[in-house]
Scaffold this active site. Structure first.
Site, PDB file in Angstrom:
ATOM      1  N   LYS A   1      -8.542 -15.613 -23.255  1.00  0.00           N
ATOM      2  CA  LYS A   1      -7.473 -15.834 -22.271  1.00  0.00           C
ATOM      3  C   LYS A   1      -6.654 -14.560 -22.092  1.00  0.00           C
ATOM      4  O   LYS A   1      -6.290 -13.915 -23.081  1.00  0.00           O
ATOM      5  CB  LYS A   1      -6.552 -16.965 -22.743  1.00  0.00           C
ATOM      6  CG  LYS A   1      -5.324 -17.185 -21.850  1.00  0.00           C
ATOM      7  CD  LYS A   1      -4.201 -17.924 -22.580  1.00  0.00           C
ATOM      8  CE  LYS A   1      -2.915 -17.870 -21.758  1.00  0.00           C
ATOM      9  NZ  LYS A   1      -1.741 -18.342 -22.513  1.00  0.00           N
TER      10      LYS A   1
ATOM     11  N   HIS B   1      -1.259 -11.144 -23.619  1.00  0.00           N
ATOM     12  CA  HIS B   1      -0.270 -11.267 -22.545  1.00  0.00           C
ATOM     13  C   HIS B   1       0.442  -9.940 -22.351  1.00  0.00           C
ATOM     14  O   HIS B   1       0.840  -9.305 -23.324  1.00  0.00           O
ATOM     15  CB  HIS B   1       0.770 -12.338 -22.883  1.00  0.00           C
ATOM     16  CG  HIS B   1       0.164 -13.649 -23.274  1.00  0.00           C
ATOM     17  ND1 HIS B   1      -0.409 -13.854 -24.512  1.00  0.00           N
ATOM     18  CD2 HIS B   1       0.016 -14.800 -22.587  1.00  0.00           C
ATOM     19  CE1 HIS B   1      -0.887 -15.088 -24.564  1.00  0.00           C
ATOM     20  NE2 HIS B   1      -0.639 -15.679 -23.417  1.00  0.00           N
TER      21      HIS B   1
END
Length: 252
Positions: free
Chosen positions: A170, A143
């Site tokens: 992800k 992230h």
């Protein structure tokens, strides 16, 4: 591309799956929020353990996990401690982070763990192997709440996760412009078409990036995050609206 099946949910086929995050601070709130979430239309429950106050007490953490498992036995449970450096609520040492994830794996209560790519290569590889030995899937994540790197770097990170045997790579990035959203979508498409042999999850955050949370089936993201009450990241929309849009795009 192979799919990933957790309980009866097939990730990587059909419309993107909806993940919701539960962010309760104590066992009482875990229980009350779980009961409220149970009435909501979603596919995967993410427990954001970094919001849980009594983190040093592993028994307390696992008691909360047991409540979630018993309240929603049919829902895949994703155990996530989001580190402060990647936008989470609490800082934690690498050793404590790995120990917490191993305790979750050992508990038999969780179906998936979230493992941050930049935890350390050796620790990541060992934890993936440990999870897989216990039939727990790994969502490997990265992230950046400040910027969106070039497409080549996005793809390189996703490919590194794949090389570390993540079940689902992800990445979530903050756009500084609309063109950053296009960069994320183009990288997702290139990854999905040229390199991915498993489902991936990508998103561009904030209001600017909302389209990326809706268009996963077009560009190659297998899941998206929706909000039940409070959003766990900027740009999340309500699960009901999300399901409506995903269904429209799927049936078009």
């Amino acid at each position: 591309m192979k799919t990933v099946t957790v309980k009866d949910l097939v990730i990587g086929a059909g419309a993107p799956k909806i993940i919701v995050s539960l962010m309760a601070k104590d066992i009482a709130r875990v229980k009350s929020e779980a009961l409220a979430y149970r009435e909501t239309d979603f596919d995967i429950l993410e427990w954001r353990v970094d919001h849980f106050a009594d983190l040093s007490n592993v028994e307390s953490v696992m008691a909360a996990a047991k409540i979630l498992r018993e309240t929603m036995p049919e829902k895949p449970l994703l155990f996530t401690f989001r580190s402060a450096k990647e936008g989470g609520e609490q800082a934690i040492s690498t050793e404590a982070y790995i120990a917490l994830n191993r305790a979750a794996i050992d508990s038999g209560l969780v179906d998936m763990i979230d493992l941050e790519l930049f935890t350390g290569d050796d620790q990541v590889k060992e934890t993936v192997a440990y999870a897989h030995a216990h039939d727990v899937k790994v969502v490997m994540s990265n992230h950046d709440f400040h910027k969106t790197p070039e497409a080549e770097e996005i793809i390189a990170r996703l490919r590194k996760m794949q090389s570390f045997d993540a079940d689902i790579p992800k990445i979530a990035l903050m756009p500084q412009s609309t063109s950053d959203v296009l960069t994320l979508l183009a990288a997702t498409l290139e990854m999905q078409e040229q390199y991915a042999d498993r489902p991936i999850i990508t998103m561009s955050m904030a209001k600017t990036g909302v389209i990326s949370r809706l268009a996963g089936e077009v560009f190659g993201s297998a899941a998206t995050f929706g909000a039940v009450k409070k959003a766990s990241a900027p740009g999340q929309i309500s699960v009901n609206d999300l399901r409506t849009v995903l269904t429209i795009l799927h049936q078009a």
